[in-house]
Design a protein around this motif. Structure first.
Motif, PDB file in Angstrom:
ATOM      1  N   SER A 102      31.248  22.687  45.029  1.00  0.00           N
ATOM      2  CA  SER A 102      31.387  23.964  44.321  1.00  0.00           C
ATOM      3  C   SER A 102      32.127  24.976  45.175  1.00  0.00           C
ATOM      4  CB  SER A 102      30.005  24.509  43.937  1.00  0.00           C
ATOM      5  OG  SER A 102      29.353  23.660  43.027  1.00  0.00           O
ATOM      6  N   ALA A 103      31.818  24.990  46.480  1.00  0.00           N
ATOM      7  CA  ALA A 103      32.539  25.883  47.393  1.00  0.00           C
ATOM      8  C   ALA A 103      34.013  25.512  47.461  1.00  0.00           C
ATOM      9  CB  ALA A 103      31.915  25.832  48.790  1.00  0.00           C
ATOM     10  N   GLY A 104      34.291  24.200  47.452  1.00  0.00           N
ATOM     11  CA  GLY A 104      35.686  23.762  47.442  1.00  0.00           C
ATOM     12  C   GLY A 104      36.403  24.174  46.172  1.00  0.00           C
ATOM     13  N   MET A 105      35.691  24.134  45.027  1.00  0.00           N
ATOM     14  CA  MET A 105      36.273  24.584  43.767  1.00  0.00           C
ATOM     15  C   MET A 105      36.633  26.066  43.828  1.00  0.00           C
ATOM     16  SD  MET A 105      36.395  21.951  41.806  1.00  0.00           S
ATOM     17  CE  MET A 105      35.639  20.333  41.674  1.00  0.00           C
ATOM     18  N   LYS A 106      35.703  26.862  44.338  1.00  0.00           N
ATOM     19  CA  LYS A 106      35.963  28.294  44.448  1.00  0.00           C
ATOM     20  C   LYS A 106      37.133  28.559  45.389  1.00  0.00           C
ATOM     21  CE  LYS A 106      31.192  29.733  43.529  1.00  0.00           C
ATOM     22  NZ  LYS A 106      29.993  30.409  44.076  1.00  0.00           N
ATOM     23  N   GLN A 107      37.210  27.790  46.468  1.00  0.00           N
ATOM     24  CA  GLN A 107      38.317  27.939  47.401  1.00  0.00           C
ATOM     25  C   GLN A 107      39.635  27.582  46.730  1.00  0.00           C
ATOM     26  OE1 GLN A 107      38.441  25.162  50.793  1.00  0.00           O
ATOM     27  NE2 GLN A 107      38.769  26.919  52.116  1.00  0.00           N
ATOM     28  N   ALA A 108      39.634  26.510  45.930  1.00  0.00           N
ATOM     29  CA  ALA A 108      40.846  26.099  45.234  1.00  0.00           C
ATOM     30  C   ALA A 108      41.275  27.141  44.208  1.00  0.00           C
ATOM     31  CB  ALA A 108      40.623  24.743  44.556  1.00  0.00           C
ATOM     32  N   GLN A 109      40.298  27.686  43.471  1.00  0.00           N
ATOM     33  CA  GLN A 109      40.616  28.729  42.512  1.00  0.00           C
ATOM     34  C   GLN A 109      41.145  29.969  43.208  1.00  0.00           C
ATOM     35  OE1 GLN A 109      36.877  29.021  40.363  1.00  0.00           O
ATOM     36  NE2 GLN A 109      37.701  27.871  38.641  1.00  0.00           N
ATOM     37  N   GLY A 110      40.582  30.261  44.397  1.00  0.00           N
ATOM     38  CA  GLY A 110      41.087  31.396  45.167  1.00  0.00           C
ATOM     39  C   GLY A 110      42.535  31.193  45.593  1.00  0.00           C
ATOM     40  N   GLU A 111      42.886  29.964  45.957  1.00  0.00           N
ATOM     41  CA  GLU A 111      44.261  29.679  46.331  1.00  0.00           C
ATOM     42  C   GLU A 111      45.206  29.871  45.149  1.00  0.00           C
ATOM     43  OE1 GLU A 111      44.455  25.794  47.954  1.00  0.00           O
ATOM     44  OE2 GLU A 111      43.214  26.242  49.705  1.00  0.00           O
ATOM     45  N   VAL A 112      44.741  29.447  43.966  1.00  0.00           N
ATOM     46  CA  VAL A 112      45.569  29.613  42.770  1.00  0.00           C
ATOM     47  C   VAL A 112      45.793  31.088  42.487  1.00  0.00           C
ATOM     48  CG1 VAL A 112      45.670  29.256  40.281  1.00  0.00           C
ATOM     49  CG2 VAL A 112      44.873  27.418  41.768  1.00  0.00           C
ATOM     50  N   LEU A 113      44.709  31.874  42.526  1.00  0.00           N
ATOM     51  CA  LEU A 113      44.839  33.292  42.238  1.00  0.00           C
ATOM     52  C   LEU A 113      45.645  34.009  43.309  1.00  0.00           C
ATOM     53  CD1 LEU A 113      41.241  34.110  40.953  1.00  0.00           C
ATOM     54  CD2 LEU A 113      43.290  33.560  39.642  1.00  0.00           C
ATOM     55  N   GLU A 114      45.503  33.570  44.558  1.00  0.00           N
ATOM     56  CA  GLU A 114      46.275  34.181  45.639  1.00  0.00           C
ATOM     57  C   GLU A 114      47.760  33.960  45.428  1.00  0.00           C
ATOM     58  OE1 GLU A 114      46.931  33.018  50.173  1.00  0.00           O
ATOM     59  OE2 GLU A 114      44.898  33.712  49.795  1.00  0.00           O
ATOM     60  N   SER A 115      48.109  32.790  44.868  1.00  0.00           N
ATOM     61  CA  SER A 115      49.522  32.520  44.608  1.00  0.00           C
ATOM     62  C   SER A 115      50.072  33.438  43.528  1.00  0.00           C
ATOM     63  CB  SER A 115      49.709  31.058  44.175  1.00  0.00           C
ATOM     64  OG  SER A 115      49.225  30.849  42.867  1.00  0.00           O
ATOM     65  N   LEU A 116      49.184  34.040  42.730  1.00  0.00           N
ATOM     66  CA  LEU A 116      49.630  34.974  41.704  1.00  0.00           C
ATOM     67  C   LEU A 116      49.602  36.408  42.196  1.00  0.00           C
ATOM     68  CD1 LEU A 116      47.749  33.503  38.615  1.00  0.00           C
ATOM     69  CD2 LEU A 116      50.031  32.979  39.419  1.00  0.00           C
ATOM     70  N   TYR A 117      48.566  36.751  42.945  1.00  0.00           N
ATOM     71  CA  TYR A 117      48.402  38.141  43.358  1.00  0.00           C
ATOM     72  C   TYR A 117      49.061  38.461  44.690  1.00  0.00           C
ATOM     73  CZ  TYR A 117      44.894  38.847  39.761  1.00  0.00           C
ATOM     74  OH  TYR A 117      44.248  38.964  38.578  1.00  0.00           O
ATOM     75  N   GLY A 118      48.975  37.569  45.625  1.00  0.00           N
ATOM     76  CA  GLY A 118      49.433  37.879  46.966  1.00  0.00           C
ATOM     77  C   GLY A 118      48.247  38.211  47.851  1.00  0.00           C
ATOM     78  N   LEU A 119      48.523  38.474  49.099  1.00  0.00           N
ATOM     79  CA  LEU A 119      47.470  38.718  50.071  1.00  0.00           C
ATOM     80  C   LEU A 119      46.974  40.158  49.986  1.00  0.00           C
ATOM     81  CD1 LEU A 119      49.133  36.892  53.077  1.00  0.00           C
ATOM     82  CD2 LEU A 119      47.435  35.989  51.515  1.00  0.00           C
TER      83      LEU A 119
END
Length: 483
Positions: A38-55
């Motif tokens: 589940s933590a890995g899923m959240k991390q993966a979703q965070g990477e996806v959203l980061e690719s849209l929003y930026g740092l």
């Protein structure tokens, strides 16, 4: 005496102790694996959203879509050519994505809202070049009396036609005085340099690496945007997913070329406190009319594909399954411990006859069960860590499909975003994008602490069952029973 008796009983009842410990270990291991996945899923979703929003950014804001007027049609690019002239012709157009813009004063309006740390504007454009030639047809005379070509009647046109090619790429006008916000925050500079603050109206450009490779461009060269040459000063590579644009140029130059003076399509905003996103959202929606604020949670709802499916399974089915197995393990451990006590009634009766108080017998049973729980916890943690490591080593690839609607509203690379009607952002008109994410299963210290707590809890629950049974034994009754 307590530890001596405890050690002897555990050695004498090794098989029973191992059964109890194994049951607890299974439940604890499953909890660790599910939590880590589940933590890995959240991390993966965070990477996806980061690719849209930026740092370092939080949300996007777009102007609320307006219902088109009845009978009206959306603005579309129109190219006009004069076919009568023949020969090669071309038409070069630089269009605002979404065909709607905001005034640059919107940036200041958004920046004044409570909870906004910084705001910057940008202009998202699409460059379309159509070039080719018309070849006029030739008139063939008809034959006399036959009506066929060469017969003297009406002739017919043969040959001719048109051959045109289309070349398009995306351009983003960025405020070079605010390098911390905007689409370039989702890319890493790999060659050359980025913009200087003094180049707010200079003909310089930073290219996306994929576009530069496709067009065989490099630093020191030139890229042409609507007939104007821009010196390539840097090349950047998108950190994840697709880039926000193929070509980045200073905002003033983009406004001039697109005939959009003092206009922007996007306002990128950084919130002062990531814990106050809801308050910032409410403030912008209230004080900046006709806008729709999209938070990262809203954008996450548009992420579908196997990543979304796996995340749903891990957070619902997986957790409920682990809880069910853990509850069953606790129950079985308690029942086995209680059953073991019932087989030791003669032993406990003798101990009580020798002067052991009920409390001392209960503590002895609880101590044995607690040790079984700790052994089960150690085995469960080891098995859970092995399972999490196996998931990380295999690194199954999950896909994340990003819906074009909200993604266009947010656009890559910058916190909150305010865009014109019908979106008007860097990727408003793009189709759905698909990203491949390698799944990992990180195990945190909190998960290990949870496993240890479950081991102790399981031991205490099992000890509670057995201790309650042992405390009810009376020496006379116990001595009458034969084991």
């Amino acid at each position: 005496m307590f530890f001596t008796y405890l050690r002897r009983e555990l050695r004498r009842r090794r098989k029973a102790a191992l059964v109890v410990a194994s049951g607890l270990a299974l439940g604890i291991a499953l909890v660790i694996v599910v939590n880590s996945v589940s933590a890995g899923m959240k991390q993966a979703q965070g990477e996806v959203l980061e690719s849209l929003y930026g740092l370092g950014t939080d949300m996007t804001v777009t102007k609320a879509q307006e219902e088109p007027e009845e009978g009206g049609t959306a603005a579309r690019p129109r190219f006009k050519f004069d076919a009568s002239d023949g020969g090669e012709q071309s038409n070069d157009m630089l269009m605002v994505q979404g065909f709607e813009t905001l005034s640059t004063s919107t940036v200041a309006t958004v920046a004044r809202q409570d909870g906004v740390a910084d705001a910057v504007g940008g202009l998202s454009l699409t460059s379309i070049s159509v070039s080719g030639d018309f070849k006029p047809g030739e008139m063939k005379p008809a034959q006399p009396g036959t009506g066929k070509p060469g017969s003297g009647g009406s002739g017919e046109v043969r040959g001719g036609g048109a051959d045109f090619g289309v070349n398009s790429f995306t351009v983003f006008g960025t405020d070079v005085t605010e390098p911390e916000l905007g689409p370039l925050t989702t890319s890493t500079l790999t060659k050359g340099r980025t913009f200087k603050a003094s180049e707010s109206d200079a003909k310089v450009a930073v290219l996306d690496s994929a576009y530069a490779k496709k067009e065989d461009l490099s630093t020191g060269g030139h890229v042409e945007v609507k007939g104007k040459k821009f010196e390539v000063v840097g090349i950047a590579t998108a950190d994840k997913g697709q880039p926000a644009a193929n070509v980045y140029i200073p905002l003033k130059q983009a406004q001039t070329l697109a005939d959009a003076k003092d206009k922007i399509t996007t306002v990128y905003v950084k919130a002062a406190d990531s814990q106050a996103i809801s308050a910032v959202k409410d403030a912008i929606q209230k004080n900046v009319p006709d806008t729709t604020v999209t938070t990262s949670a809203d954008l996450a709802k548009t992420v579908s594909g196997s990543l979304d499916t796996a995340a749903g399974l891990a957070s619902t089915v997986g957790k409920w399954l682990s809880y069910a197995v853990l509850a069953a393990a606790f129950l079985v451990a308690g029942l086995l411990t209680s059953s073991a006590v019932s087989r030791r009634v003669r032993e406990f009766g003798t101990l009580k006859a020798l002067g052991w108080k009920s409390g001392r017998v209960t503590r002895q049973v609880v101590g044995e069960a607690l040790v079984n729980g700790l052994i089960g916890g150690a085995l469960g943690i080891a098995a859970g860590l092995a399972g999490a490591y196996a998931v990380t080593a295999v690194s199954p690839t999950l896909t994340a499909e990003l819906g074009g609607g909200l993604m266009g509203g947010g656009g890559p690379g910058g916190g909150l975003r305010v865009a014109g009607p019908r979106g008007g952002g860097p990727v408003q008109d793009t189709a759905e994008r698909t990203l491949d994410i390698a799944l990992s299963a990180p195990v945190s210290l909190a998960t290990i602490a949870l496993a240890a707590a479950l081991a102790i809890g399981g031991g205490l629950i099992a000890g509670g069952f057995g201790g309650w049974r042992a405390s009810r034994l009376r020496p006379a009754d116990a001595l009458r029973r034969v084991e």
